[in-house]
Design a protein around this motif. Structure first.
Motif, PDB file in Angstrom:
ATOM      1  N   THR A 162       0.854  -1.193   0.000  1.00 27.35           N
ATOM      2  CA  THR A 162       0.000   0.000   0.000  1.00 27.35           C
ATOM      3  C   THR A 162       0.888   1.240   0.000  1.00 27.35           C
ATOM      4  O   THR A 162       1.858   1.320   0.750  1.00 27.35           O
ATOM      5  CB  THR A 162      -0.929   0.039   1.225  1.00 27.35           C
ATOM      6  OG1 THR A 162      -0.136   0.008   2.426  1.00 27.35           O
ATOM      7  CG2 THR A 162      -1.872  -1.146   1.240  1.00 27.35           C
ATOM      8  N   GLN A 177      -1.697  -3.945  -8.049  1.00 19.85           N
ATOM      9  CA  GLN A 177      -2.048  -2.738  -7.327  1.00 19.85           C
ATOM     10  C   GLN A 177      -3.033  -1.877  -8.128  1.00 19.85           C
ATOM     11  O   GLN A 177      -2.892  -1.710  -9.340  1.00 19.85           O
ATOM     12  CB  GLN A 177      -0.800  -1.922  -7.003  1.00 19.85           C
ATOM     13  CG  GLN A 177       0.002  -2.486  -5.824  1.00 19.85           C
ATOM     14  CD  GLN A 177       1.072  -1.524  -5.365  1.00 19.85           C
ATOM     15  OE1 GLN A 177       1.920  -1.114  -6.128  1.00 19.85           O
ATOM     16  NE2 GLN A 177       1.020  -1.149  -4.099  1.00 19.85           N
ATOM     17  N   THR A 208      -4.834   1.923  -8.312  1.00 25.45           N
ATOM     18  CA  THR A 208      -4.689   3.318  -7.894  1.00 25.45           C
ATOM     19  C   THR A 208      -6.062   3.978  -7.834  1.00 25.45           C
ATOM     20  O   THR A 208      -6.871   3.834  -8.754  1.00 25.45           O
ATOM     21  CB  THR A 208      -3.781   4.087  -8.855  1.00 25.45           C
ATOM     22  OG1 THR A 208      -2.500   3.456  -8.907  1.00 25.45           O
ATOM     23  CG2 THR A 208      -3.602   5.532  -8.400  1.00 25.45           C
ATOM     24  N   SER A 241       0.622   5.741  -0.440  1.00 24.76           N
ATOM     25  CA  SER A 241      -0.295   6.882  -0.471  1.00 24.76           C
ATOM     26  C   SER A 241       0.477   8.186  -0.413  1.00 24.76           C
ATOM     27  O   SER A 241       1.575   8.261   0.157  1.00 24.76           O
ATOM     28  CB  SER A 241      -1.287   6.816   0.697  1.00 24.76           C
ATOM     29  OG  SER A 241      -0.615   6.951   1.935  1.00 24.76           O
ATOM     30  N   LYS A 276      -3.883  10.444  -3.429  1.00 21.07           N
ATOM     31  CA  LYS A 276      -3.950   9.197  -4.169  1.00 21.07           C
ATOM     32  C   LYS A 276      -3.343   8.071  -3.345  1.00 21.07           C
ATOM     33  O   LYS A 276      -2.435   8.285  -2.547  1.00 21.07           O
ATOM     34  CB  LYS A 276      -3.182   9.322  -5.490  1.00 21.07           C
ATOM     35  CG  LYS A 276      -3.818  10.250  -6.512  1.00 21.07           C
ATOM     36  CD  LYS A 276      -5.066   9.625  -7.131  1.00 21.07           C
ATOM     37  CE  LYS A 276      -5.606  10.479  -8.259  1.00 21.07           C
ATOM     38  NZ  LYS A 276      -6.801   9.876  -8.900  1.00 21.07           N
ATOM     39  N   GLU A 277      -3.885   6.865  -3.556  1.00 16.96           N
ATOM     40  CA  GLU A 277      -3.315   5.684  -2.924  1.00 16.96           C
ATOM     41  C   GLU A 277      -3.429   4.501  -3.876  1.00 16.96           C
ATOM     42  O   GLU A 277      -4.273   4.486  -4.779  1.00 16.96           O
ATOM     43  CB  GLU A 277      -4.025   5.359  -1.603  1.00 16.96           C
ATOM     44  CG  GLU A 277      -5.452   4.895  -1.753  1.00 16.96           C
ATOM     45  CD  GLU A 277      -6.092   4.504  -0.429  1.00 16.96           C
ATOM     46  OE1 GLU A 277      -5.398   4.542   0.593  1.00 16.96           O
ATOM     47  OE2 GLU A 277      -7.283   4.168  -0.436  1.00 16.96           O
ATOM     48  N   ARG A 278      -2.582   3.516  -3.677  1.00 22.36           N
ATOM     49  CA  ARG A 278      -2.662   2.288  -4.451  1.00 22.36           C
ATOM     50  C   ARG A 278      -2.385   1.106  -3.537  1.00 22.36           C
ATOM     51  O   ARG A 278      -1.573   1.197  -2.609  1.00 22.36           O
ATOM     52  CB  ARG A 278      -1.686   2.312  -5.618  1.00 22.36           C
ATOM     53  CG  ARG A 278      -0.209   2.410  -5.236  1.00 22.36           C
ATOM     54  CD  ARG A 278       0.667   2.462  -6.463  1.00 22.36           C
ATOM     55  NE  ARG A 278       2.081   2.514  -6.101  1.00 22.36           N
ATOM     56  CZ  ARG A 278       3.078   2.584  -6.988  1.00 22.36           C
ATOM     57  NH1 ARG A 278       2.793   2.618  -8.287  1.00 22.36           N
ATOM     58  NH2 ARG A 278       4.327   2.631  -6.582  1.00 22.36           N
TER      59      ARG A 278
END
Length: 493
Positions: free
Chosen positions: A213, A246, A248, A215, A236-238
């Motif tokens: 993870t 992953q 996004t 971010s 944003k995070e993935r």
């Protein structure tokens, strides 16, 4: 409280203390194990527990360590003698005038493997196949400072390791690095900005997938009045919690801290994630002789113990009550522990025992607790509810959630204690824990009643006598247990 006050004055004169102790106890039980036939397995249990308690009050190194080793001897039964360990430790190393800090946490104790096993025990001394020794270690260094008189920064790294003896279910490890920047003045300015970046990697045993993870967030902090702080964040995070690769996505959240009075606090944190929203809510209010707390959180859990942490404890409740009496946390720690011991109260949580999971899960935990402090009597109530589902659909690990569904655990406990004299007290605890999964039709129910008499013969020698009754019910097996335990504890200076 005279002995407690004497110990407190001694602690003030020391920056480091070591206190060995030795505890000897004997238990007579009519149900050591729970055979399929339902027959009683009467036995005697002898326990010898050498231990050590360390406290450091130095400004650069502050921390505590409590360790004991239980040697259990079983008589009138075929169960083999064994040794179990208990460790609770925490420390903070403060270097470079507070710019570089290292936090260390370590625990070692007994943990239920499954919430639905037919072998559930109300005491860890009643050894069974569902009991495992769980070790946890966390090391987190932090570096903080100021950049060009414009912003403050903090760089941190966190490493967490969990290990279960003789099992791969529950083993887990995670590593995290983070960086944060905020305009000078922090939460004291009317309007401020902040930036943060985070990268985390978690994994379990050989059957569990590794999860990543990352971010990046930007935020605006608002302080409309001295009692209220708001922090709005977006970015944003993935992650690959629910996918092989992953994904996004956008994320945003709100953090709130409100302290309308010195005795009342409210903290809230809500965040949107594509794999499921997370939140935490904490409320506490203390009065002259009472403490009230409520906590509600939903978050992702790495492989390891689920539902056994984050519970409100007797220690936390009375620590809140004594805050007004003793603002210094080190001195208050001694004051609270002395009070709990003199009143026969267990400082540990009275919540559910949780279970071991081998994959990432999403857990919502709700806990409420209240404690009332009288002249010679105290009453404590704790209620908790945990809902857990597996987050990783690709994991092949076999545990309580491998069949799908939602695992629900509810528990409640009520403790009343009364001090007979400055050196002795009696207490009564009634508790119940229920676990269920509608999808798999599994359910267990464990009720217990514990009556205790605690006292001190002198400042360093204490005793306790306990009577226990427990009832366990499940579709596979049900049993009742009655036991009496006598304990003598010697502290050495």
């Amino acid at each position: 409280m005279a002995w407690g006050q004497s110990e407190e004055r001694t602690a003030e004169r020391r920056i480091f203390s070591i206190q060995p102790l030795l505890s000897i106890s004997g238990t007579a039980t009519d149900s050591l194990s729970t055979p399929q036939t339902g027959a009683k397995d009467r036995a005697l249990i002898g326990v010898i527990s050498p231990g050590l308690s360390l406290r450091s009050y130095n400004g650069a190194f502050r921390g505590s360590l409590d360790y004991s080793m239980d040697g259990l001897v079983y008589l009138r039964t075929s169960q083999r003698d064994r040794v179990q360990h208990h460790l609770t430790s925490q420390a903070t190393v403060n270097l470079l005038d507070g710019r570089f800090l290292i936090d260390v946490r370590a625990t070692l104790g007994q943990q239920a493997r499954s919430a639905f096993s037919a072998e559930q025990s109300v005491s860890s001394n009643l050894g069974n196949a569902n009991q495992a020794q769980l070790a946890n270690l966390m090391v987190a260094p932090r570096l903080r400072g100021i950049v060009a008189s414009v912003a403050s920064y903090e760089f941190s790294a966190t490493a967490v390791e969990s290990r279960v003896k003789n099992s791969i279910i529950g083993d887990g490890r995670s590593g995290q690095v983070a960086a944060g920047f905020e305009g000078l003045g922090g939460a004291h300015r009317l309007i401020n900005w902040n930036l943060s970046a985070n990268a985390q990697r978690t994994s379990g045993n050989g059957q569990a997938r590794s999860v990543a993870t990352d971010s990046v967030l930007a935020g605006i902090r608002l302080r409309p009045n001295p009692d209220l702080n708001l922090n709005l964040q977006a970015g944003k995070e993935r992650s690959n919690y629910m996918t092989l690769n992953q994904v996004t996505a956008s994320t945003y959240g709100l953090v709130l801290a409100w302290a309308p009075t010195e005795r009342t606090t409210l903290n809230a944190d809500w965040r949107r994630h594509h794999y499921g929203n997370s939140h935490s809510l904490g409320f506490s209010h203390r009065m002259a002789r009472s403490s009230w707390r409520y906590a509600d959180s939903q978050m992702v859990n790495s492989p390891g113990a689920v539902g056994a942490s984050g519970r409100l404890t007797n220690y936390a409740l009375y620590d809140s009550i004594f805050t007004a009496l003793e603002p210094d946390p080190v001195k208050r720690d001694l004051l609270v522990r002395t009070y709990l011991q003199n009143n026969g109260l267990n400082p540990d949580a009275l919540g559910n025992s949780g279970f071991l999971s081998g994959a990432a899960t999403m857990t919502r935990m709700q806990t409420g607790a209240a404690s009332l402090l009288g002249v010679r009597s105290t009453a404590t109530v704790t209620l908790s509810q945990g809902k857990t589902r597996r987050l990783d659909p690709f994991s092949s690990v076999v545990d309580d959630l491998s069949g799908g569904g939602l695992l629900l655990q509810r528990s409640g406990a009520f403790t009343f204690s009364h001090r007979l004299s400055p050196a002795s007290a009696v207490s009564l605890t009634v508790s119940e824990q229920r676990s269920s999964n509608v999808t798999t039709s599994q359910a267990t129910d464990l009720k217990s009643l514990l009556a205790s008499w605690n006292g001190r013969i002198n400042p360093y020698l204490s005793y306790s006598a306990n009577l226990r009754h427990a009832r366990f019910n499940s579709a596979q097996r049900s049993y009742q247990e009655n036991a009496v335990t006598l304990t003598l504890t010697q502290q050495f200076q």
